[in-house]
Write a protein that holds these residues in place. Structure first.
Motif, PDB file in Angstrom:
ATOM      1  N   LEU A 328     -43.021  -3.385  67.246  1.00 29.83           N
ATOM      2  CA  LEU A 328     -43.430  -2.067  66.760  1.00 29.83           C
ATOM      3  C   LEU A 328     -44.133  -2.152  65.416  1.00 29.83           C
ATOM      4  N   VAL A 329     -43.829  -3.196  64.665  1.00 27.79           N
ATOM      5  CA  VAL A 329     -44.423  -3.365  63.345  1.00 27.79           C
ATOM      6  C   VAL A 329     -44.641  -4.843  63.063  1.00 27.79           C
ATOM      7  N   THR A 330     -45.483  -5.098  62.068  1.00 25.48           N
ATOM      8  CA  THR A 330     -45.574  -6.416  61.467  1.00 25.48           C
ATOM      9  C   THR A 330     -45.206  -6.249  59.990  1.00 25.48           C
ATOM     10  N   MET A 331     -45.179  -7.326  59.263  1.00 27.21           N
ATOM     11  CA  MET A 331     -44.850  -7.224  57.841  1.00 27.21           C
ATOM     12  C   MET A 331     -45.916  -6.461  57.062  1.00 27.21           C
ATOM     13  N   ASP A 332     -47.104  -6.299  57.661  1.00 24.71           N
ATOM     14  CA  ASP A 332     -48.206  -5.594  56.988  1.00 24.71           C
ATOM     15  C   ASP A 332     -48.389  -4.163  57.473  1.00 24.71           C
ATOM     16  N   THR A 333     -47.546  -3.715  58.395  1.00 17.49           N
ATOM     17  CA  THR A 333     -47.700  -2.378  58.963  1.00 17.49           C
ATOM     18  C   THR A 333     -47.337  -1.294  57.939  1.00 17.49           C
ATOM     19  N   ARG A 334     -48.170  -0.238  57.913  1.00 15.14           N
ATOM     20  CA  ARG A 334     -47.906   0.938  57.087  1.00 15.14           C
ATOM     21  C   ARG A 334     -47.519   2.095  57.999  1.00 15.14           C
ATOM     22  N   MET A 335     -46.768   3.031  57.482  1.00 14.83           N
ATOM     23  CA  MET A 335     -46.321   4.170  58.271  1.00 14.83           C
ATOM     24  C   MET A 335     -47.318   5.324  58.159  1.00 14.83           C
ATOM     25  N   PRO A 336     -47.303   6.234  59.162  1.00 12.18           N
ATOM     26  CA  PRO A 336     -48.265   7.356  59.134  1.00 12.18           C
ATOM     27  C   PRO A 336     -48.181   8.189  57.862  1.00 12.18           C
ATOM     28  N   GLN A 337     -46.982   8.407  57.361  1.00  5.66           N
ATOM     29  CA  GLN A 337     -46.844   9.243  56.171  1.00  5.66           C
ATOM     30  C   GLN A 337     -46.437   8.400  54.972  1.00  5.66           C
ATOM     31  N   PRO A 338     -47.238   8.358  53.923  1.00  6.89           N
ATOM     32  CA  PRO A 338     -46.863   7.633  52.711  1.00  6.89           C
ATOM     33  C   PRO A 338     -45.624   8.268  52.085  1.00  6.89           C
ATOM     34  N   CYS A 339     -44.940   7.502  51.271  1.00  4.47           N
ATOM     35  CA  CYS A 339     -43.723   7.991  50.617  1.00  4.47           C
ATOM     36  C   CYS A 339     -44.080   8.836  49.403  1.00  4.47           C
ATOM     37  N   THR A 340     -43.674  10.092  49.437  1.00  6.54           N
ATOM     38  CA  THR A 340     -43.871  10.988  48.293  1.00  6.54           C
ATOM     39  C   THR A 340     -42.530  11.340  47.639  1.00  6.54           C
ATOM     40  N   GLY A 341     -41.503  10.606  48.046  1.00  2.00           N
ATOM     41  CA  GLY A 341     -40.170  10.894  47.533  1.00  2.00           C
ATOM     42  C   GLY A 341     -39.335  11.717  48.485  1.00  2.00           C
ATOM     43  N   ARG A 342     -39.966  12.168  49.583  1.00  2.00           N
ATOM     44  CA  ARG A 342     -39.235  12.957  50.569  1.00  2.00           C
ATOM     45  C   ARG A 342     -39.936  12.866  51.919  1.00  2.00           C
ATOM     46  N   TYR A 343     -39.164  13.203  52.970  1.00  2.00           N
ATOM     47  CA  TYR A 343     -39.719  13.180  54.324  1.00  2.00           C
ATOM     48  C   TYR A 343     -39.098  14.331  55.084  1.00  2.00           C
ATOM     49  N   TYR A 344     -39.947  15.086  55.799  1.00  2.00           N
ATOM     50  CA  TYR A 344     -39.458  16.263  56.521  1.00  2.00           C
ATOM     51  C   TYR A 344     -39.321  15.937  58.007  1.00  2.00           C
ATOM     52  N   TYR A 345     -38.093  16.134  58.535  1.00  2.00           N
ATOM     53  CA  TYR A 345     -37.841  15.972  59.966  1.00  2.00           C
ATOM     54  C   TYR A 345     -36.717  16.955  60.324  1.00  2.00           C
ATOM     55  N   GLY A 346     -37.103  18.209  60.547  1.00  2.00           N
ATOM     56  CA  GLY A 346     -36.117  19.267  60.773  1.00  2.00           C
ATOM     57  C   GLY A 346     -35.561  19.794  59.468  1.00  2.00           C
ATOM     58  N   ARG A 347     -35.445  18.939  58.499  1.00  2.00           N
ATOM     59  CA  ARG A 347     -35.046  19.271  57.134  1.00  2.00           C
ATOM     60  C   ARG A 347     -35.598  18.173  56.229  1.00  2.00           C
ATOM     61  N   VAL A 348     -35.391  18.311  54.945  1.00  2.53           N
ATOM     62  CA  VAL A 348     -35.919  17.324  54.008  1.00  2.53           C
ATOM     63  C   VAL A 348     -34.948  16.154  53.875  1.00  2.53           C
ATOM     64  N   PHE A 349     -35.459  14.950  54.062  1.00  2.75           N
ATOM     65  CA  PHE A 349     -34.718  13.713  53.809  1.00  2.75           C
ATOM     66  C   PHE A 349     -35.360  13.042  52.597  1.00  2.75           C
ATOM     67  N   LYS A 350     -34.570  12.805  51.571  1.00  4.19           N
ATOM     68  CA  LYS A 350     -35.109  12.301  50.319  1.00  4.19           C
ATOM     69  C   LYS A 350     -35.152  10.778  50.283  1.00  4.19           C
ATOM     70  N   CYS A 351     -36.057  10.253  49.469  1.00  2.00           N
ATOM     71  CA  CYS A 351     -36.066   8.843  49.119  1.00  2.00           C
ATOM     72  C   CYS A 351     -35.286   8.682  47.820  1.00  2.00           C
ATOM     73  N   TRP A 352     -34.716   7.492  47.604  1.00  2.00           N
ATOM     74  CA  TRP A 352     -33.927   7.306  46.387  1.00  2.00           C
ATOM     75  C   TRP A 352     -34.785   7.457  45.134  1.00  2.00           C
ATOM     76  N   ASP A 353     -36.071   7.119  45.250  1.00  2.00           N
ATOM     77  CA  ASP A 353     -36.995   7.265  44.118  1.00  2.00           C
ATOM     78  C   ASP A 353     -37.759   8.574  44.295  1.00  2.00           C
ATOM     79  N   LYS A 354     -37.440   9.550  43.482  1.00  2.00           N
ATOM     80  CA  LYS A 354     -38.065  10.861  43.619  1.00  2.00           C
ATOM     81  C   LYS A 354     -39.577  10.810  43.421  1.00  2.00           C
ATOM     82  N   ARG A 355     -40.059   9.805  42.706  1.00  2.00           N
ATOM     83  CA  ARG A 355     -41.501   9.688  42.465  1.00  2.00           C
ATOM     84  C   ARG A 355     -42.253   9.223  43.701  1.00  2.00           C
TER      85      ARG A 355
END
Length: 579
Positions: A328-355
């Motif tokens: 499904l991935v390689t070590m160089d694979t990027r995800m569709p949504q870049p990390c902005t400190g949060r991710y929405y999937y039915g509700r907000v799921f936060k990243c540990w780094d808010k930045r």
């Protein structure tokens, strides 16, 4: 008249023949039997305890040994006689009601053996009794080996302790041949290797009168000396074990497991807070046992192999492996949504780094511990595949370490678990996001995480941990190509050189690992670090958790010091980022 004389002669001859036959049978044919019966009435067997096997670390340092001690026991013809003797003794030395009850219980279990009053009598007690020995003719005072642990608190989690065999244990098949009053292993290595550590009991004999009073105790019959078993040699590095103990001190709680990744030999297994196992020798005092049992931090709870914690970000490597195995991935694979400190999937799921971490590859996501990346990777894998993959990687299995009472880690095998636990409508597929970063319904022991990282550190084969040296056992659990495995290992090195454990570096040597910050119920976050060194040729894997350590970087600092100690290199510390 003549006839009567003949009858009398026949009767007399028959009587003499019968008596002669009886005497012949008693004196010749059954001589040994009656001699034994007479000897049994005259002699009493006094057991001579056998010393337990000495336990050594990998360098020949003593972990457990035996010191000279004293036991006090008494021979009695009946329980009433024993009670009277105990009452008399209690006027000379202190014998509390518990000790008296134990002595009576030992007598009832083995009436022909001396009833033990003190397994580990002090020199003061022995001195007082020796002075007044004539007042107690059934009293037996003898030397007896006493178990001793030079570094008791430092080794409690792995060595365990010994104690008097219980009535319940005497009924078990494992303890066939044991007698009441004998000492056996109760926990840790002492229990696990009881058959190898147990010394063979000897005997000496004393002569008694009809009232079971000792009339002669020397030269009655040759003694049968006790025999000590061969020593038990372990993989433990005692210096590292003591260093872990000194670092945790009285303030930190948690556990450390250190292993040789290629053999599975356990170098250190430590749980904090600890307790003094020397105070169990000869019988633990009720007050100290109550203190341990009621302690809010449960010092007798072995956190290294029984403590189950959310593995947090240290588990992200499992998610990464499952994504790589399925292509499904390689070590160089990027995800569709870049990390902005949060991710929405039915509700907000936060990243540990808010930045946020921005647009990162899998290798960068491991180094920076980006939650948002792994949320999306978990969705790619799918809940069913993630659960099945966790099972295949061993996250539901005990490691098989040679210690008793290892807890089974927790990981759901199928989605049926969520239906049972929360009801079919009480959960949704968003649980995969939490599982993919090592939270939610996932609880691993430090020992099991160390086992998993032995596979990451080597060729994909996980080593079965073992404390006593034996043939290594390794199982292939990672189905990665050499290039994929090398990519994962490089990313783990980046965690330490430029990622969330950037301060945990050893000058002139690279280490690899992963930090984690576990969200706990009813207490502050726990700090994880699992890693190995040297990164290019691993000699040690360390898994450490610090309860209420708040950030994985805290655990990384401790792990670095342990690696430095073991590898005998100097450590250069810099600021460590938080996970």
């Amino acid at each position: 008249m003549l006839r009567r004389a003949r009858v009398a002669r026949v009767v007399l001859v028959a009587a003499f023949l019968a008596l002669g036959g009886a005497f012949f049978r008693a004196q010749v044919l059954r001589n040994a039997e009656f001699v034994l019966a007479a000897e049994s009435n005259r002699l009493r067997e006094v057991p001579l305890p056998g010393a337990r096997g000495i336990i050594y670390d990998r360098h020949g340092e003593i972990i457990a040994e035996n010191l000279p001690g004293y036991s006090v026991s008494i021979l009695s013809p009946s329980s009433d006689s024993l009670k009277a003797a105990l009452r008399s003794l209690s006027r000379v030395i202190e014998i509390d009601s518990v000790q008296q009850a134990l002595a009576l219980r030992r007598y009832r279990a083995a009436p022909t053996r001396p009833a033990v009053i003190f397994n580990n009598a002090s020199f003061q007690i022995v001195s007082v009794l020796e002075e007044r020995r004539a007042e107690f003719p059934g009293l037996i005072i003898q030397s007896a080996p006493k178990r001793y642990y030079p570094d008791g608190e430092a080794v409690a989690a792995l060595i365990g302790y010994t104690g008097e065999i219980s009535e319940a244990e005497l009924e078990k098949e494992r303890f066939t041949g044991y007698k009441a009053g004998q000492q056996v292993g109760k926990a840790g290595l002492e229990l696990q290797y009881e058959e190898r550590l147990r010394g063979r009991e000897g005997q000496r004999f004393v002569e008694v009168d009809a009232l079971n009073r000792v009339v002669r105790d020397n030269g009655v019959r040759p003694d049968v000396p006790p025999e000590a078993p061969p020593p038990l040699r372990t993989n433990i590095d005692l210096d590292l074990q003591k260093y872990a103990h000194s670092y945790f001190g009285d303030s930190l709680r948690g556990a450390v497991v250190a292993m040789d990744p290629t053999t599975g030999g356990v170098l250190t297994l430590y749980s904090a807070p600890s307790y003094d196992i020397n105070r169990f020798v000869g019988g633990i005092s009720p007050s100290y046992y109550r203190e341990l049992s009621s302690h809010r931090y449960k010092p007798m709870y072995n956190r290294a192999l029984q403590g189950r914690y959310p593995p947090a970000s240290t588990w992200k490597l499992a998610t990464a492996v499952l994504g790589l195995e399925r292509g499904l991935v390689t070590m160089d694979t990027r995800m569709p949504q870049p990390c902005t400190g949060r991710y929405y999937y039915g509700r907000v799921f936060k990243c540990w780094d808010k930045r946020g971490h921005g647009d990162v590859t899998l290798a960068q996501a491991i180094a920076k511990s980006c939650d948002v990346y792994f949320y999306q990777l978990g969705l790619k894998i799918g809940l069913t595949n993630l659960l099945a993959g966790g099972v295949s990687l061993g996250f539901r299995d005990r490691t098989g370490i040679d210690l008793p009472n290892e807890n089974r880690p927790f990981w759901p095998a199928t989605t049926e678990y969520f239906d049972r636990e929360y009801g079919p409508r009480g959960w949704n597929r968003s649980v995969v996001l939490s599982l993919s970063i090592g939270q939610a319904d996932n609880a691993q022991t430090p020992l099991n995480m160390a086992r998993f990282y032995t596979a990451l550190a080597t060729d994909g084969r996980a080593a079965t941990p073992h404390i006593v040296a034996r043939e290594p056992e390794r199982k292939q659990i990672l189905n990665l190509t050499p290039a994929q495995l090398k990519g994962v290992q490089d990313a783990l090195s980046d965690v330490v050189t430029r990622g969330t454990a950037a301060g945990a570096q050893i000058r002139g040597l690279t280490i690899a690992g992963k930090t984690g910050t576990a969200q706990m119920t009813r207490q502050e976050d726990a700090a994880w670090f699992v890693g190995y060194a040297p990164a290019d040729s691993p000699k040690i894997v360390v898994a450490i958790i610090i309860e209420e350590g708040l950030h994985g970087s805290t655990a990384a600092k401790v792990a670095t010091k342990l690696m430095e100690r073991y590898l005998k290199t100097k450590l250069t510390m810099s600021s460590v980022t938080n996970d």
